[in-house]
Design an enzyme around this catalytic site. Structure first.
Site, PDB file in Angstrom:
ATOM      1  N   GLY A 160       0.813  -1.216   0.000  1.00 36.63           N
ATOM      2  CA  GLY A 160       0.000   0.000   0.000  1.00 36.63           C
ATOM      3  C   GLY A 160       0.840   1.256   0.000  1.00 36.63           C
ATOM      4  N   GLY A 197      -0.332   5.738   5.287  1.00 30.44           N
ATOM      5  CA  GLY A 197       0.423   4.920   6.228  1.00 30.44           C
ATOM      6  C   GLY A 197       1.608   4.231   5.580  1.00 30.44           C
ATOM      7  N   VAL A 227      -1.902  -7.372  -4.928  1.00 33.99           N
ATOM      8  CA  VAL A 227      -1.694  -8.444  -3.955  1.00 33.99           C
ATOM      9  C   VAL A 227      -2.954  -9.304  -3.874  1.00 33.99           C
ATOM     10  CG1 VAL A 227      -1.279  -8.968  -1.524  1.00 33.99           C
ATOM     11  CG2 VAL A 227      -0.030  -7.099  -2.633  1.00 33.99           C
ATOM     12  N   GLU A 271     -19.330  17.510   2.257  1.00 30.19           N
ATOM     13  CA  GLU A 271     -18.518  18.261   1.306  1.00 30.19           C
ATOM     14  C   GLU A 271     -19.013  18.090  -0.121  1.00 30.19           C
ATOM     15  OE1 GLU A 271     -14.489  18.134   4.091  1.00 30.19           O
ATOM     16  OE2 GLU A 271     -14.782  16.629   2.529  1.00 30.19           O
ATOM     17  N   ASP A 322      -6.731   2.147   7.724  1.00 27.37           N
ATOM     18  CA  ASP A 322      -8.118   1.682   7.705  1.00 27.37           C
ATOM     19  C   ASP A 322      -8.234   0.173   7.758  1.00 27.37           C
ATOM     20  OD1 ASP A 322      -9.124   4.245   7.568  1.00 27.37           O
ATOM     21  OD2 ASP A 322      -9.203   4.285   5.383  1.00 27.37           O
ATOM     22  N   ALA A 367      -6.756  10.327   7.688  1.00 32.72           N
ATOM     23  CA  ALA A 367      -5.401  10.413   7.149  1.00 32.72           C
ATOM     24  C   ALA A 367      -4.342  10.696   8.220  1.00 32.72           C
ATOM     25  CB  ALA A 367      -5.360  11.462   6.043  1.00 32.72           C
TER      26      ALA A 367
END
Length: 423
Positions: A12, A16, A80, A172, A302, A317
């Protein structure tokens, strides 16, 4: 005690994963970052791509470019499909194998439709650049279809936009779609008034922005209504079909429905052979973010259910970045021979959400803001966290132009001819 080998695989390239890799840059470890996309995405501004405020290149950057100066880091573009913890291998869709000694899983989350996966084609969510450009195409195409639609009922359906979910993303989206219709598009069309568009925000709970203090939630609702957004709370979506959505017992004709109601963790729990910790499919981790019983495998962001000082860490985030930095520091310590457990402690940096031009809410816990000042704080915070001076300047100039003129330069319908059909 020194580590027998130093092959670290990071799955990823999000907040993170990227933080972990950068922490390990120039270390003695051989680091491999694998992602199914070649770019790192600043997800908090993804809704602005979907609503033609920003272009894709302003909120995404090639992972290879971001890590190019670290000679010990290799970037692999691949999907993956599994992890063999016994053999210490990560398995890719094309059959390739990535061996590891330490593994960091930071694969994020995807949309969750609460048992109604058949709704996904009818109500796309917003997690990737592809999602954003798809939504932008659907939103702008709806106005183009309305321009050519002679039937008033069908035109009203094209001009009805339903956003499901009253969290920050939903708020938003609703606010900026309303501004698009009322401020940006009037004058562009000849056969109808774009300001006649109807924007509905549907929240199953009692109020929007439930994670914020009630007074900020109430302000957000008033600000949305001032923009022309209709808010439906306490009535979850009960059904969907092509061109319509059911809210409780009410069936509404709407050609554009956007999902912002829930998330599901990546299949990491299945890859790692552990039971998911909750309905969202997250993996329960130790206080140091490692997998129970396997201290050389870490799960963050997450994908993980993380507790800090007895409270669950939110899936935002800043939390993912903090976890990435923590795991990177832990692995650096291990490379130096220090395996002392390092519990993760989350520093809450507050909640922010923008409602529209000159309206936002900011909750830092000890102090709260709303209105125009909060909007400036929201903008400065997001510009600060963007990567690179060029991108900060580009986004700041785009916002200044839009704020001054109301014009959105990214109003491009791409991928398919909108007049042929969207399905």
């Amino acid at each position: 005690m020194t580590e027998p080998s130093n092959r670290i695989v990071v799955i990823g390239g999000g907040f993170g994963g990227l933080e972990t890799a950068m922490r390990l840059g120039s270390s003695a470890a051989r680091v491999t970052v694998v992602d199914q996309r070649n770019h790192h995405l600043f997800q908090p501004l993804l809704y602005q791509v979907a609503t033609a405020l920003l272009s894709t290149s302003e909120i995404a950057w090639p992972i290879r470019h971001l890590l190019r100066r670290y000679k010990n880091i290799e970037v692999v573009l691949g999907k993956v499909v599994g992890v063999d913890r016994q053999a210490r291998n990560v398995e890719l869709e094309d059959g390739a194998i990535l061996p590891f000694d330490q593994l960091v899983v930071a694969t994020g989350a995807r949309h969750a439709y609460f048992g109604h996966d058949e709704w996904e084609p009818l109500a796309p969510g917003l997690k990737t650049l592809e999602d954003a450009t798809t939504l932008r195409r659907r939103i702008l195409t709806a106005f183009e279809r309305a321009e050519r639609e002679p039937d008033p009922a069908r035109r009203a359906a094209w001009l009805t936009f339903v956003i499901v979910g009253g969290g920050p993303t939903g708020v938003e989206l609703a606010g900026t779609i309303a501004e698009l219709a009322h401020r940006t598009l009037p004058g562009d069309f000849r056969n109808f008034d774009p300001a006649s568009a109807r924007v509905l925000l549907v929240e199953g709970g009692p109020r929007v922005l439930a994670a914020f203090r009630p007074e900020l939630s109430d302000y957000a609702a008033r600000a949305l209504e001032k923009l022309g957004v209709e808010i439906r709370t306490g009535h979850p979506v009960s059904g969907m079909a092509a061109g319509e959505v059911s809210i409780g017992d009410t069936v509404l004709a709407a050609e554009t429905v956007i999902w912002a109601a829930g998330v599901q963790a990546s299949p990491a729990a299945t890859w790692l052979g552990v039971p998911p910790a909750d309905r969202a499919g997250r993996v329960k981790v130790e206080p140091d973010l490692s997998l129970p019983g396997d201290p050389d495998v870490f799960v963050i962001g997450d994908t993980a259910m993380v507790m800090s000082e007895g409270k669950p860490v939110p899936g935002v985030a800043p939390a993912a970045k903090q976890q990435g930095r923590h795991v990177g520091a832990t692995l650096l310590a291990r490379l130096a021979g220090d395996r002392t457990p390092r519990p993760f402690r989350y520093r809450d940096q507050g909640n922010l959400a923008t409602i529209g031009r000159k309206a936002a809410v900011v909750d830092f816990g000890w102090i709260r803001f709303k209105g125009g000042f909060a909007w400036w704080m929201w903008g400065l915070a997001h510009i600060f966290f963007l990567i690179g001076v060029r991108n900060r300047l580009a986004v700041a100039l785009s916002w200044l132009w839009i704020h001054t003129t109301g014009s959105r330069s990214a109003r491009l319908i791409t991928q398919r001819d909108p007049l042929v059909g969207d399905d």
